[in-house]
Design a protein around this motif. Sequence first.
Motif, PDB file in Angstrom:
ATOM      1  N   ASP A 109       0.992  -1.359   0.033  1.00  0.00           N
ATOM      2  CA  ASP A 109       0.065   0.098  -0.045  1.00  0.00           C
ATOM      3  C   ASP A 109       0.739   1.267   0.062  1.00  0.00           C
ATOM      4  N   ASP A 110       2.263   1.113  -0.450  1.00  0.00           N
ATOM      5  CA  ASP A 110       2.985   2.333  -0.304  1.00  0.00           C
ATOM      6  C   ASP A 110       3.551   2.815   0.743  1.00  0.00           C
ATOM      7  N   LYS A 111       3.121   2.032   2.072  1.00  0.00           N
ATOM      8  CA  LYS A 111       3.755   2.547   3.329  1.00  0.00           C
ATOM      9  C   LYS A 111       4.858   2.248   3.495  1.00  0.00           C
ATOM     10  N   GLU A 112       5.777   2.974   3.885  1.00  0.00           N
ATOM     11  CA  GLU A 112       7.284   2.910   4.253  1.00  0.00           C
ATOM     12  C   GLU A 112       7.500   3.398   5.574  1.00  0.00           C
ATOM     13  N   ALA A 113       8.588   2.792   5.815  1.00  0.00           N
ATOM     14  CA  ALA A 113       9.245   3.097   7.397  1.00  0.00           C
ATOM     15  C   ALA A 113      10.829   2.675   7.443  1.00  0.00           C
ATOM     16  N   GLU A 114      11.401   3.727   8.343  1.00  0.00           N
ATOM     17  CA  GLU A 114      12.656   3.484   8.479  1.00  0.00           C
ATOM     18  C   GLU A 114      13.139   3.125  10.019  1.00  0.00           C
ATOM     19  N   PHE A 115      13.788   2.315  10.230  1.00  0.00           N
ATOM     20  CA  PHE A 115      14.292   2.210  11.600  1.00  0.00           C
ATOM     21  C   PHE A 115      15.955   2.359  11.603  1.00  0.00           C
ATOM     22  N   THR A 116      16.173   3.288  12.562  1.00  0.00           N
ATOM     23  CA  THR A 116      17.776   3.358  13.035  1.00  0.00           C
ATOM     24  C   THR A 116      18.094   2.863  14.342  1.00  0.00           C
ATOM     25  N   VAL A 117      19.134   1.970  14.602  1.00  0.00           N
ATOM     26  CA  VAL A 117      19.403   1.489  15.632  1.00  0.00           C
ATOM     27  C   VAL A 117      20.779   1.945  16.161  1.00  0.00           C
ATOM     28  N   GLY A 118      20.981   2.619  17.358  1.00  0.00           N
ATOM     29  CA  GLY A 118      21.910   2.917  17.803  1.00  0.00           C
ATOM     30  C   GLY A 118      22.866   2.169  18.861  1.00  0.00           C
ATOM     31  N   ASP A 119      23.158   2.588  20.211  1.00  0.00           N
ATOM     32  CA  ASP A 119      24.179   2.057  21.130  1.00  0.00           C
ATOM     33  C   ASP A 119      23.011   1.070  21.900  1.00  0.00           C
ATOM     34  N   THR A 120      23.871  -0.105  22.313  1.00  0.00           N
ATOM     35  CA  THR A 120      23.405  -1.053  23.087  1.00  0.00           C
ATOM     36  C   THR A 120      23.142  -0.626  24.765  1.00  0.00           C
ATOM     37  N   ASN A 121      22.110  -0.997  25.176  1.00  0.00           N
ATOM     38  CA  ASN A 121      22.085  -0.651  26.904  1.00  0.00           C
ATOM     39  C   ASN A 121      22.180  -1.949  27.270  1.00  0.00           C
ATOM     40  N   ASP A 122      23.305  -2.633  27.855  1.00  0.00           N
ATOM     41  CA  ASP A 122      23.593  -3.787  28.537  1.00  0.00           C
ATOM     42  C   ASP A 122      22.901  -3.920  29.604  1.00  0.00           C
ATOM     43  N   ALA A 123      22.493  -2.893  30.558  1.00  0.00           N
ATOM     44  CA  ALA A 123      21.950  -3.037  31.789  1.00  0.00           C
ATOM     45  C   ALA A 123      20.381  -3.268  31.505  1.00  0.00           C
TER      46      ALA A 123
END
Length: 519
Positions: free
Chosen positions: A128-142
């Motif tokens: 349906d032409d829906k788009e999304a972008e996900f950006t992943v940064g640092d890891t929170n180990d705690a």
Amino acid sequence: MKNRKKALIIAIICLAAAAVLYLLVVKLSQRSEDADSSDDSLVISSVDSGQITAISYEKDGKSLSFRKEDGTWYNAEDKSFPVDQDSLTTMTNALGAVSATRKLDSPEDLSEYGLDSPVLTVRYTASDDKEAEFTVGDTNDAAGGSYLKISGDDAVYLVASDFADTFNSDIYQLADMESFPTITSDSITDINVKSGSHTLEIKNDSDGGRIVLENGEEKENCASSSVTQFINTVTGITFKSHVAYNCKDLSKYGLDKPTADISVDYTTAETVTETSAESVQETADTEETESETETVEVAKQLILHIGSQNEDGDYYAALDGSKEVHVVSGDTIKELVEKKAADFTDNTILSGSLNNAKGIDVAIGSDSWHLVKKEIAKADDLADSAETEGTDSEKATETTDATADETTADAEKVDESETETEEKWYAGDTEIALTDLSSAYSDLSGMSAEKILDTAAKSTGDAAISVAVKWEDDTETTVSFTVYDSSFHLAEINGEARKLVNKRDVEKLVEDMTALLKK
């Protein structure tokens, strides 16, 4: 009275202070919740996974793109690449419903979360032409997650690490490629490993066993356990990874001139369908036929070509006739390619348990002993039998003559089926304690040759000890030890003298047998 009034005033002041502190904590808590909300079921993005038609992701400077056409996923850069459909389904499911465990509504600086330079960027497009972008940064180990941002949303979210892990594969980890065939050891009829001018072969013999040949020459005295281990190594071959699905330059992997070739002949059961001529004739009018299925053994062969090593010490490999190139464990290949016939030699001196022996002859110097195993009724059963005879005899005297004769005959009859027996060893009339004999016997049965001579040697001098074991199946094994040099004794087994054992092992055998038999 004044003291009571003073105490009351102090109590009122403390209560008021506590109330103010409580209100302050509640206020701060509300602000904190406004700034940082946490909800395990916070769905931050959703889409019908079945409607996703394109996926791409960038990680470590590399990007992968996939497109879905007519229900099948393809590599956007190479449509002929064999994409594993299940792996792409896993990705669409991950994108179908993305959940967060925490939301940061107004992050001041994205660099604090590693989102100014993300480690992973994932994009999708739906039908349906829906788009999304996900950006992943640092890891929170705690917290056990990673920070994530969605296009069009100013908030920063903390999501489970599973999301980033789903998009952590390189292209060949997403390939639907061939695997090493599943072969059982029992189905193998021949294994041939050729490396340079050296050839090692293991094949079935006419007696149902296995023989080892090196450069076409059969080697004797091979341990079946070593042969079994070698075969298991072959059947246990697996491809650690894939590196090419349509290789056009085998020299890149050393496969234009393989360093080794491993061929395996085996059989596999296949079901075939047979239609009889009579059935066809009888059912010609109805256009129906009757068929029978039969399971038959089909002979097959595979050849695995071994190329050069990679930087990890593993080997490139390819199945004969295939353009796919894989990686096989270096340890596995070395175990097969570096094997020599001498590695299969049986270094045991005496194979067989004491339980399977029925007689042992031992000679040490001028002394000799003949040991035999006897089956003796247990002491408890003998005592019970004697008691029964006495009781029955007393009863016999109180009955008629006819009854007395019958009872006496029954008392003297021993029912062997109800008598428990035990095995004991004797040297002449002297019983040998089983625990002591087992200990001395283990000196011999646990002995191993430290060296194997290429050709049989000739025994010289008197034997330090000779042992002949007569087995339950009426076969016999004779072992004698003579001095070979200052470190070894030569073991002559049924007339063949090729195995050298440590002289200390022989000295212990002599010492323990002497102590046992001269008691």
